[in-house]
Design a protein around this motif. Structure first.
Motif, PDB file in Angstrom:
ATOM      1  N   ARG A   7       0.824  -1.207   0.000  1.00  0.00           N
ATOM      2  CA  ARG A   7       0.000   0.000   0.000  1.00  0.00           C
ATOM      3  C   ARG A   7       0.861   1.261   0.000  1.00  0.00           C
ATOM      4  O   ARG A   7       0.338   2.368  -0.086  1.00  0.00           O
ATOM      5  CB  ARG A   7      -0.944   0.013   1.207  1.00  0.00           C
ATOM      6  CG  ARG A   7      -2.166   0.909   1.002  1.00  0.00           C
ATOM      7  CD  ARG A   7      -3.093   0.931   2.188  1.00  0.00           C
ATOM      8  NE  ARG A   7      -2.475   1.476   3.391  1.00  0.00           N
ATOM      9  CZ  ARG A   7      -3.146   2.089   4.359  1.00  0.00           C
ATOM     10  NH1 ARG A   7      -4.462   2.224   4.264  1.00  0.00           N
ATOM     11  NH2 ARG A   7      -2.528   2.528   5.429  1.00  0.00           N
ATOM     12  N   ASP A   8       2.168   1.088   0.089  1.00  0.00           N
ATOM     13  CA  ASP A   8       3.063   2.241   0.055  1.00  0.00           C
ATOM     14  C   ASP A   8       3.038   2.876  -1.334  1.00  0.00           C
ATOM     15  O   ASP A   8       3.048   2.163  -2.346  1.00  0.00           O
ATOM     16  CB  ASP A   8       4.497   1.822   0.381  1.00  0.00           C
ATOM     17  CG  ASP A   8       4.640   1.312   1.811  1.00  0.00           C
ATOM     18  OD1 ASP A   8       3.758   1.631   2.633  1.00  0.00           O
ATOM     19  OD2 ASP A   8       5.618   0.603   2.099  1.00  0.00           O
ATOM     20  N   PRO A   9       3.021   4.186  -1.423  1.00  0.00           N
ATOM     21  CA  PRO A   9       2.982   4.834  -2.748  1.00  0.00           C
ATOM     22  C   PRO A   9       4.278   4.595  -3.508  1.00  0.00           C
ATOM     23  O   PRO A   9       5.371   4.609  -2.934  1.00  0.00           O
ATOM     24  CB  PRO A   9       2.802   6.322  -2.413  1.00  0.00           C
ATOM     25  CG  PRO A   9       3.343   6.456  -1.012  1.00  0.00           C
ATOM     26  CD  PRO A   9       3.031   5.169  -0.324  1.00  0.00           C
ATOM     27  N   ARG A  10       4.159   4.354  -4.799  1.00  0.00           N
ATOM     28  CA  ARG A  10       5.337   4.242  -5.654  1.00  0.00           C
ATOM     29  C   ARG A  10       5.840   5.634  -6.003  1.00  0.00           C
ATOM     30  O   ARG A  10       5.079   6.485  -6.442  1.00  0.00           O
ATOM     31  CB  ARG A  10       4.996   3.472  -6.935  1.00  0.00           C
ATOM     32  CG  ARG A  10       4.761   1.988  -6.726  1.00  0.00           C
ATOM     33  CD  ARG A  10       4.617   1.279  -8.058  1.00  0.00           C
ATOM     34  NE  ARG A  10       4.495  -0.175  -7.901  1.00  0.00           N
ATOM     35  CZ  ARG A  10       4.439  -1.033  -8.919  1.00  0.00           C
ATOM     36  NH1 ARG A  10       4.488  -0.577 -10.157  1.00  0.00           N
ATOM     37  NH2 ARG A  10       4.328  -2.332  -8.697  1.00  0.00           N
ATOM     38  N   HIS A  11       7.112   5.849  -5.802  1.00  0.00           N
ATOM     39  CA  HIS A  11       7.710   7.132  -6.138  1.00  0.00           C
ATOM     40  C   HIS A  11       8.105   7.149  -7.619  1.00  0.00           C
ATOM     41  O   HIS A  11       8.501   6.126  -8.176  1.00  0.00           O
ATOM     42  CB  HIS A  11       8.946   7.376  -5.274  1.00  0.00           C
ATOM     43  CG  HIS A  11       8.615   7.497  -3.814  1.00  0.00           C
ATOM     44  ND1 HIS A  11       9.554   7.398  -2.820  1.00  0.00           N
ATOM     45  CD2 HIS A  11       7.434   7.699  -3.178  1.00  0.00           C
ATOM     46  CE1 HIS A  11       8.979   7.539  -1.636  1.00  0.00           C
ATOM     47  NE2 HIS A  11       7.693   7.719  -1.833  1.00  0.00           N
ATOM     48  N   THR A  12       8.003   8.318  -8.227  1.00  0.00           N
ATOM     49  CA  THR A  12       8.355   8.442  -9.635  1.00  0.00           C
ATOM     50  C   THR A  12       9.792   8.004  -9.866  1.00  0.00           C
ATOM     51  O   THR A  12      10.099   7.292 -10.835  1.00  0.00           O
ATOM     52  CB  THR A  12       8.172   9.900 -10.104  1.00  0.00           C
ATOM     53  OG1 THR A  12       6.817  10.294  -9.861  1.00  0.00           O
ATOM     54  CG2 THR A  12       8.489  10.039 -11.581  1.00  0.00           C
TER      55      THR A  12
ATOM     56  N   THR B 280      13.445   5.229  -0.281  1.00  0.00           N
ATOM     57  CA  THR B 280      12.392   4.299  -0.709  1.00  0.00           C
ATOM     58  C   THR B 280      12.852   2.871  -0.503  1.00  0.00           C
ATOM     59  O   THR B 280      12.083   2.014  -0.035  1.00  0.00           O
ATOM     60  CB  THR B 280      12.048   4.513  -2.195  1.00  0.00           C
ATOM     61  OG1 THR B 280      12.045   5.895  -2.514  1.00  0.00           O
ATOM     62  CG2 THR B 280      10.688   3.908  -2.525  1.00  0.00           C
TER      63      THR B 280
ATOM     64  N   ASP C 287      -5.266  -1.177  -3.030  1.00  0.00           N
ATOM     65  CA  ASP C 287      -5.224  -1.065  -4.495  1.00  0.00           C
ATOM     66  C   ASP C 287      -3.836  -1.415  -5.012  1.00  0.00           C
ATOM     67  O   ASP C 287      -3.120  -0.555  -5.540  1.00  0.00           O
ATOM     68  CB  ASP C 287      -5.617   0.347  -4.941  1.00  0.00           C
ATOM     69  CG  ASP C 287      -7.092   0.615  -4.758  1.00  0.00           C
ATOM     70  OD1 ASP C 287      -7.889  -0.300  -5.034  1.00  0.00           O
ATOM     71  OD2 ASP C 287      -7.452   1.730  -4.328  1.00  0.00           O
TER      72      ASP C 287
END
Length: 409
Positions: free
Chosen positions: A24-29, A35, A287
């Motif tokens: 659920r951790d956001p993916r960094h660009t 990260t 998600d």
């Protein structure tokens, strides 16, 4: 009176596990070393495997959670100061945080005293002394550097190890040597621990066996989110230690329960009692979208995988081709909080193509499975430096996946 265990549905347990593993951790660009550190804190360890039909196993869990990243990041973390990870048998061969080194001392002692099946027996004193002296003088070395042309014998499909290699593996697994790095041929370069492990870690006192067990259970519980005794024992392979039995694990668990770090729980449909880590997050929705390596910690323990995801999974690498059900190197596809499919993948580096040898949908897979899988395959191809994707006809998901892939060409 002892309170009743916290009751979880299977869906709740599944989402707890996914959050604990970092899905659920956001993916960094552009993923950074920060990260990487966050992801490693989730997984705890990264299993190492030499199979390179797609990408080596230790790189894949990072991609599954971080998205496309610079693989040199893992090399920097494992080879250059400040060294963040080091190789050892923390699960099987794996990269682990360097601060776990003291907690592996009892495991190392056990191997030092009894040897290991892969090294056949404890290495001869004369050979050990000779190898240690050479490494002390010339620094990090591979087995080939030290072999002096010793013959190797072709035996079945396995590694063809010389006496030198077996002795070096014995010294590594017993903690007399550490792995400084892997070279371009994926060979271990062995060196003295004091030249690999930071002094601040190496100088720490060795924890007692009980302290070690408590710490490894604590870390396993954090990475699992919720787990049974069997799951907790397996994460750091406590069952392989010479004096470990379920009773000692339960003693460690009882201590963590008493401290409030673990919360007794029951999971719908699971006969065994479970334990929820106090920091576990239980969202209503996850998600996620990820391709999972066969060696991803989320699917290590196959019974757990079946309980959580209703997904039966076996690696068929060593199965004769005619007897394989799904393919050679099959990756589960995670979508939302379910495993909805599996794909047999190969990176054809010569032609610059990611090959989908087969694609299968799981029962109840949502209509968007092919679309989402195609998007994830494009991410994987970009990360691997491959310019295209081909989809073979094998598997019930292949036609729809092929259409999705072609639609974006």
């Amino acid at each position: 009176m002892t309170p009743a265990p916290l009751s979880l549905s299977r869906g709740q347990a599944r989402r707890v596990a996914l959050v604990a593993q970092g899905f659920r951790d956001p993916r960094h660009t552009a993923p950074t070393m920060r990260t990487f550190a966050r992801t490693l804190a989730r997984t705890g360890v990264l299993q190492i495997d030499s199979v390179n039909v797609l990408q080596r196993a230790h790189y894949m869990p990072l991609f599954s959670r971080m998205g496309p990243y610079d693989t040199d990041m893992l090399q920097r973390a494992s080879e250059k100061p400040p060294r963040r990870v080091v190789e050892y048998w923390a699960h099987v061969a794996a990269y682990m945080p360097v601060d776990l080194w003291p907690f592996m001392q009892h495991r190392m002692t056990g191997y030092r005293e009894r040897g290991h099946a892969w090294t056949q027996e404890r290495a001869s004193v004369r050979l050990v002394e000779s190898l240690m002296a050479e490494i002390r003088e010339q620094g990090a070395s591979t087995s080939r550097d030290l072999d002096n042309g010793l013959p190797r014998q072709k035996v079945d499909w396995g590694w063809n190890w010389s006496e030198t290699k077996r002795a070096l593996e014995y010294l590594f697994i017993s903690g007399e040597l550490a792995v400084a790095r892997r070279n371009s041929q994926f060979e271990r370069e062995y060196d003295l621990p004091e030249r690999v492990i930071p002094a601040t870690i190496l100088d720490r006192p060795t924890p007692t066996r009980h302290e070690t067990r408590v710490e490894l259970i604590r870390r396993a519980a954090r990475s699992h989110g919720v787990a049974t005794v069997r799951c907790l024992r397996d994460y750091y392979r406590l069952q392989l230690e010479r004096d470990e039995d379920p009773a000692t694990t339960r003693l460690a668990i009882a201590e963590l329960v008493e401290q409030g770090e673990l919360i007794p729980a029951s999971i719908d449909g699971w006969a065994r009692p479970a334990y929820l880590h106090r920091d576990a997050v239980m969202p209503r929705k996850v998600d996620a979208r990820a391709l999972l390596s066969p060696f991803d910690p989320l699917v290590w323990e196959r019974e757990r995988t079946e309980r959580l995801f209703d997904f039966h999974y076996r690696i068929e690498i060593y199965v004769p081709e005619a007897k394989r059900q799904f393919g050679y190197y099959v990756l589960p596809f995670l979508l939302g909080d379910q495993i909805v499919g599996r794909v047999d993948l190969k990176a054809d580096r010569r032609s610059g193509v990611l090959q989908v040898k087969a694609a299968y949908a799981e029962p109840g897979a949502p209509p968007e499975t092919a679309t989402e899988l195609a998007a994830e395959l494009r991410e994987a191809a970009r990360w691997l430096g491959l310019g295209g994707i081909t989809v073979d006809e094998r598997g019930d998901l292949a036609p729809a996946l092929s259409r999705e892939v072609l639609a974006c060409v």
